[in-house]
Structure formats: C-alpha cells, structure tokens
Design an enzyme around this catalytic site. Structure first.
Site, PDB file in Angstrom:
ATOM      1  N   LYS A  54       0.839  -1.211   0.000  1.00  0.00           N
ATOM      2  CA  LYS A  54       0.000   0.000   0.000  1.00  0.00           C
ATOM      3  C   LYS A  54       0.874   1.261   0.000  1.00  0.00           C
ATOM      4  CE  LYS A  54      -1.489   1.666   4.033  1.00  0.00           C
ATOM      5  NZ  LYS A  54      -1.316   3.075   4.442  1.00  0.00           N
ATOM      6  N   ASN A  55       1.855   1.300   0.879  1.00  0.00           N
ATOM      7  CA  ASN A  55       2.626   2.540   1.018  1.00  0.00           C
ATOM      8  C   ASN A  55       3.487   2.817  -0.210  1.00  0.00           C
ATOM      9  OD1 ASN A  55       1.441   2.875   3.458  1.00  0.00           O
ATOM     10  ND2 ASN A  55       3.218   2.374   4.708  1.00  0.00           N
TER      11      ASN A  55
ATOM     12  N   CYS B 265      -4.603   8.194   9.300  1.00  0.00           N
ATOM     13  CA  CYS B 265      -5.040   7.607  10.577  1.00  0.00           C
ATOM     14  C   CYS B 265      -4.690   8.545  11.735  1.00  0.00           C
ATOM     15  CB  CYS B 265      -4.354   6.252  10.785  1.00  0.00           C
ATOM     16  SG  CYS B 265      -5.205   4.884   9.994  1.00  0.00           S
TER      17      CYS B 265
ATOM     18  N   ARG C 212       1.296  14.364  13.217  1.00  0.00           N
ATOM     19  CA  ARG C 212       1.640  14.189  11.803  1.00  0.00           C
ATOM     20  C   ARG C 212       1.741  15.518  11.041  1.00  0.00           C
ATOM     21  NH1 ARG C 212      -1.138   8.807   9.486  1.00  0.00           N
ATOM     22  NH2 ARG C 212       0.927   8.533   8.616  1.00  0.00           N
TER      23      ARG C 212
ATOM     24  N   ASP D 289       4.454   0.436  12.309  1.00  0.00           N
ATOM     25  CA  ASP D 289       3.213  -0.204  11.838  1.00  0.00           C
ATOM     26  C   ASP D 289       3.025  -1.611  12.386  1.00  0.00           C
ATOM     27  OD1 ASP D 289       2.029   1.469   9.295  1.00  0.00           O
ATOM     28  OD2 ASP D 289       4.148   1.775   9.627  1.00  0.00           O
TER      29      ASP D 289
ATOM     30  N   ARG E 117      -8.379   0.086   4.700  1.00  0.00           N
ATOM     31  CA  ARG E 117      -7.424   1.030   4.104  1.00  0.00           C
ATOM     32  C   ARG E 117      -6.152   0.335   3.651  1.00  0.00           C
ATOM     33  NH1 ARG E 117      -6.680   6.504   7.230  1.00  0.00           N
ATOM     34  NH2 ARG E 117      -5.378   6.611   5.410  1.00  0.00           N
TER      35      ARG E 117
HETATM   36  C1  UD1 Z   1       4.688   6.488   6.418  1.00  0.00           C
HETATM   37  C2  UD1 Z   1       3.757   5.329   6.294  1.00  0.00           C
HETATM   38  C3  UD1 Z   1       3.293   4.850   7.654  1.00  0.00           C
HETATM   39  C4  UD1 Z   1       4.483   4.596   8.550  1.00  0.00           C
HETATM   40  C5  UD1 Z   1       5.438   5.784   8.571  1.00  0.00           C
HETATM   41  C6  UD1 Z   1       6.736   5.493   9.335  1.00  0.00           C
HETATM   42  C7  UD1 Z   1       2.612   5.803   4.205  1.00  0.00           C
HETATM   43  C8  UD1 Z   1       1.334   6.098   3.555  1.00  0.00           C
HETATM   44  N1  UD1 Z   1       2.586   5.727   5.539  1.00  0.00           N
HETATM   45  O1  UD1 Z   1       3.933   7.548   6.974  1.00  0.00           O
HETATM   46  O2  UD1 Z   1       2.560   3.644   7.476  1.00  0.00           O
HETATM   47  O3  UD1 Z   1       4.013   4.352   9.858  1.00  0.00           O
HETATM   48  O4  UD1 Z   1       5.803   6.150   7.232  1.00  0.00           O
HETATM   49  O5  UD1 Z   1       7.383   4.407   8.746  1.00  0.00           O
HETATM   50  O6  UD1 Z   1       3.602   5.573   3.556  1.00  0.00           O
HETATM   51  N2  UD1 Z   1       7.204  14.223  10.536  1.00  0.00           N
HETATM   52  C9  UD1 Z   1       7.407  15.552  10.836  1.00  0.00           C
HETATM   53  N3  UD1 Z   1       7.245  16.487   9.852  1.00  0.00           N
HETATM   54  C10 UD1 Z   1       6.896  16.151   8.583  1.00  0.00           C
HETATM   55  C11 UD1 Z   1       6.683  14.789   8.272  1.00  0.00           C
HETATM   56  C12 UD1 Z   1       6.848  13.845   9.280  1.00  0.00           C
HETATM   57  O7  UD1 Z   1       7.727  15.887  11.968  1.00  0.00           O
HETATM   58  O8  UD1 Z   1       6.765  17.050   7.728  1.00  0.00           O
HETATM   59  C13 UD1 Z   1       7.348  13.203  11.591  1.00  0.00           C
HETATM   60  C14 UD1 Z   1       6.033  12.479  11.894  1.00  0.00           C
HETATM   61  O9  UD1 Z   1       5.218  13.188  12.785  1.00  0.00           O
HETATM   62  C15 UD1 Z   1       6.544  11.182  12.484  1.00  0.00           C
HETATM   63  C16 UD1 Z   1       7.865  10.942  11.737  1.00  0.00           C
HETATM   64  O10 UD1 Z   1       8.191  12.180  11.124  1.00  0.00           O
HETATM   65  O11 UD1 Z   1       6.823  11.344  13.856  1.00  0.00           O
HETATM   66  C17 UD1 Z   1       7.777   9.895  10.678  1.00  0.00           C
HETATM   67  O12 UD1 Z   1       6.716  10.211   9.808  1.00  0.00           O
HETATM   68  P1  UD1 Z   1       6.763   9.844   8.264  1.00  0.00           P
HETATM   69  O13 UD1 Z   1       7.921   8.905   8.018  1.00  0.00           O
HETATM   70  O14 UD1 Z   1       6.658  11.070   7.466  1.00  0.00           O
HETATM   71  O15 UD1 Z   1       5.440   9.013   8.110  1.00  0.00           O
HETATM   72  P2  UD1 Z   1       4.467   9.034   6.914  1.00  0.00           P
HETATM   73  O16 UD1 Z   1       5.226   9.200   5.635  1.00  0.00           O
HETATM   74  O17 UD1 Z   1       3.349   9.932   7.209  1.00  0.00           O
END
Ligand code: UD1
Length: 429
Positions: free
Chosen positions: A22-23, A116, A121, A304, A396
């Site tokens: 999915k990701n 979610c 986030r 996850d 999802r």
């Molecule tokens: C993706 C995955 C999710 C997984 C996560 C971590 C998808 C759709 N989802 O989520 O399943 O749990 O990676 O492996 O691919 N952060 C910031 N600022 C930002 C962006 C992120 O502070 O602009 C922080 C987030 O709050 C979090 C950390 O970075 O604490 C990791 O988040 P991130 O790796 O970005 O997760 P997602 O890409 O949203």
C-alpha cells in the site's frame, strides 16, 4: 456498515501470497503525474486508500482505469482541480501529489492532509523542502496553494527521516533543474521502490536506501510500466497471525531482509522462523516469552507492526515493554485488547504488557488501521466470538484480509452490522 465476525481458537496453517505494498503504491501513484502519457502499475493492492488515491488523480485530469490488479493512469492532460476536503483528509499521501503536480502544471491547490489518527503528523518538512526547491506556498482556509514558475535543485536536510517527506521531495526534485541533495532521508524499502520507479521513467536518482539521496533533475520523464513490490506490513501481520494462533504460516513472494526487525523479535519471543530467498515461515512454540520493543525508523522495528506485535505479546509469558517513538498516540488498540482480557498498562508512549493465558472474544472497535489489525489477530486467538467495528480502517491497508485468513484456516467473516444485531438477539447462536 459492516463488521468482522471472528470465531477464534483455530490454528492458522498454510502458505499465502502477499499483496502489493500500500505505502509503495500510494507514493508511486503521486509520482505518475510527473510524466505525460500512460503509466501502468501492476500488483496495486485493492485497498480503500489506493482506490481513494485513484479518484483524487482524476480530479486533476488523470484518466484512471483498474484492470485486474493493474492501474492504468493516463496523465497526458492535467489541470488544477477542486479536491474534496474529506477525500484528501482521508489519506495522508494525497499531500504527496502537491509537489509533482506543481512541477507539471505550475499551480495547484490541495486541502491539508489527514490519515489515521495516530499523532500530530505535521507536514513542515514537506513545506520546507518544497519552498527550498522554489515553490511559493500559501495556506488559507485549510488549503495549500503552491505556485512555481521554475523549480531549481537545492540542498535539503530533513530534521527527521520522514518517509513521506523523502518520497515527496525526491519525486518533485526530478523535475527541478539541477542537482538536489536530500540529507537524513528515510531508508524505507518504499522509498527505494519509488526511486526505482522514477529511474524507470528516466529520472536520475541515486542513493535511495541510504541517508543521502541525489537527484539530477530536469530530465524528460516517460510514462512506463512498473510492478509494485509486496507489502512487508501485510506480510508481517500474517506471520504474527501464525504465531498468535499457535499455527504455522508461510508468506511468499516477499523480500525477507525487509522483515529483519520483525523476524528477530519473533525469534526472541520463541517462535521458530525459517526463510528462503522469497519466503518466510513462522511456527509458533508453546513457550513464547515477552520481549522489549522500541519502534524506530527502518531498519528498526516498524511502528506499523507495533500494535499487531502487541497483540501477540499479550499471550506471551512474562512482561513485555513496548515503546512507540514515532507516533505519540498509536495506542488505540490498548483499551480494546484489555476488553478481551489482555493486561496492558499504558504510560505515555510505553505499553507494559503482562502476558495472560488466554483472550476472550468481545465486541471491540478499530481506531486506526494497525490497531484494527491487532484486534483481528487477538480475535483469531481468543476463545469465542469477536466482533470488530469500524473495519473501514482495516480496509485502508489489507487486501482481502478475510479471504487470506480463511485460506489459512481461520474463521472470519465480514457481515452487515444489521446481521450482527440479529445474531446478538438470536439465543440459539
Ligand atoms: C509512512 C507510512 C506509515 C508509517 C510511517 C513510518 C505511508 C502512507 N505511511 O507515513 O505507514 O508508519 O511512514 O514508517 O507511507 N514528521 C514531521 N514532519 C513532517 C513529516 C513527518 O515531523 O513534515 C514526523 C512524523 O510526525 C513522524 C515521523 O516524522 O513522527 C515519521 O513520519 P513519516 O515517516 O513522514 O510518516 P508518513 O510518511 O506519514
């Protein structure tokens, strides 16, 4: 509205092919807009997030067709569009379209993202990176408008190795003139998959899978065909299903080294794990013991898998300590597992789990995708019937979950909630 009805206590036994990631699919579906023409993505999981993302692409002019597990996306004629706020908020990766669309059409508006409810986030790293590449961003009434006449390569340092920000900025930089260097990148397999896809389109991306990625931007990108790799998170869930039910489950078509952290914990717990070039097998053992787990960016233990693994730990002897370091509120499973007889104490981001000898079926509710997966696992191991509500969260990210569980010998059905009420009122059931 449907619910899951699970009759627990059956050992899951057998082999299963794992669906596409999915990701990885969601990140790649954002990048298809970078090239004119028709991209064909194979092995796209049939989950609600990919269906929603496909609808969103149509808002911006893409023509999308599903053909038996493949997605055919024609991005010849793109334009700005009025994306529905609810649709965009329902999946976080909708936001990863902003940069690639901007690079293609020069001005785009998107509502702020959702996903979610597992923590704050933020999207600050995405915004900082796009701005460094030359985008002008304006947030008004919950919608981002991005404008750029010219995106130019630059140096970007990510304060945290965010998978989403790495993917978003790497894809956008392929159409920015000159060299972009992104430092402190996420090294997740889904980042590498996206880089492979971009390079297949004609981009020059180097270093994906390491903490520094270099993109030589401004190349002409061509639409292409690409097969989405299998989903390490769905695979991990089925492996845990084998362990928690006292069973023996093999997942096929996977890359075992992507599961290293999960395999190590399963072995430490006492399960018997064997592996081949593209498969993993988990056999439960009668004496599984509690462990310590701390979630970390890849290759650390994946956030996850924290909730599904916690379900298994509720039935492991002794005490387990599970610390969630990525998301502050990925704890929606705790209260529900305790309703099933688990003993979990939550202190901030840490769960202290004291193993119990059995779980009991109950009516519980999924609060997010992986919390839902944890409840399914607990229901499969529990005595009696478990009803899981809010299964739209599970939809999802799990492709044909009940079909896979039934193929492994589990008893799990999706039923209308009306049917559930009838069952509750039926004293013979
Ligand atoms: C993706 C995955 C999710 C997984 C996560 C971590 C998808 C759709 N989802 O989520 O399943 O749990 O990676 O492996 O691919 N952060 C910031 N600022 C930002 C962006 C992120 O502070 O602009 C922080 C987030 O709050 C979090 C950390 O970075 O604490 C990791 O988040 P991130 O790796 O970005 O997760 P997602 O890409 O949203």
């Amino acid at each position: 509205m449907s619910v899951y009805l699970i009759k627990g206590g059956r050992k899951l036994l057998g082999e299963i092919d794992v669906a596409g990631s999915k990701n990885a699919a969601l990140a790649i579906m954002s990048a298809v807009v970078l090239a004119e023409g028709t991209t064909i993505l194979h092995n796209v999981p049939n989950v609600s997030d990919t269906r929603t993302k496909a609808k969103l692409l149509e808002v911006f002019g893409a023509k999308v067709q599903w053909r038996e597990g493949s997605l055919v996306i024609d991005c010849s004629e793109l334009h700005d569009g009025e994306a529905d706020e609810e649709v965009v908020r329902s999946i976080r990766t909708s936001f990863y379209l902003l940069g690639p669309l901007l690079a293609r059409i020069g001005c785009v508006t998107l509502p702020a993202p959702g996903g979610c409810k597992i923590g704050a986030r933020p999207v600050d790293l995405h915004i900082k990176g796009l701005t460094a590449l030359g985008a002008e961003l304006d947030l008004s009434d919950g919608r981002y408008t991005a404008r750029a006449t010219n995106l130019v390569g630059t140096e970007i340092y990510l304060d945290v190795p965010s998978a989403g920000a790495t993917q978003h900025l790497m894809a956008t930089a392929t159409l920015a003139k000159g060299i972009t260097v992104i430092q402190n990148c996420a090294v997740e397999p889904e980042v590498t998959a996206l880089a492979d896809f971009l390079n297949r389109m004609g981009a020059k991306v180097e270093g994906a899978g390491t903490s520094t990625i270099t993109i030589e931007g401004g190349k002409h990108l061509e639409a292409c065909g690409y097969t989405i790799p299998t989903d390490r998170l769905q695979a991990g869930t089925y492996l845990i299903a084998g362990a928690i039910t006292g069973g023996d489950v093999t997942v096929r078509g996977i890359i075992p080294e992507h599961q290293t952290a999960v395999i190590n914990k399963l072995r430490e717990i006492g399960a018997d794990v064997s592996e081949g070039p593209d498969w993993l097998r988990v056999k439960a053992s009668p004496n599984m013991k509690g462990v310590r787990i701390k979630t970390m960016p890849y290759p650390g233990f994946p956030t996850d898998m924290q909730q599904p693994m916690s379900a298994l730990l509720t039935l492991c002897e002794g005490m387990s300590v599970v610390e969630e370091t990525i998301y502050e509120s990925r704890i929606g499973h705790v209260q529900e597992l305790n309703r099933m007889g688990a003993t979990i104490m939550q202190e901030g981001r840490t769960s202290i789990i004291t193993g119990v000898s059995g779980l009991k079926g109950a009516t519980v509710s999924a609060s997010d995708l992986r919390a839902g997966a944890a409840l399914v696992l607990a229901g499969l191991a529990a005595e009696g019937e478990t009803i899981i509500k809010n299964i739209h969260f599970i939809d999802r990210g799990y492709d044909n979950l009940e079909g896979c569980i039934v193929a492994l010998g589990g008893d799990m059905r999706r039923i209308a909630s009306q049917e559930k009420r009838n069952k509750v009122g039926d004293p013979t059931h």
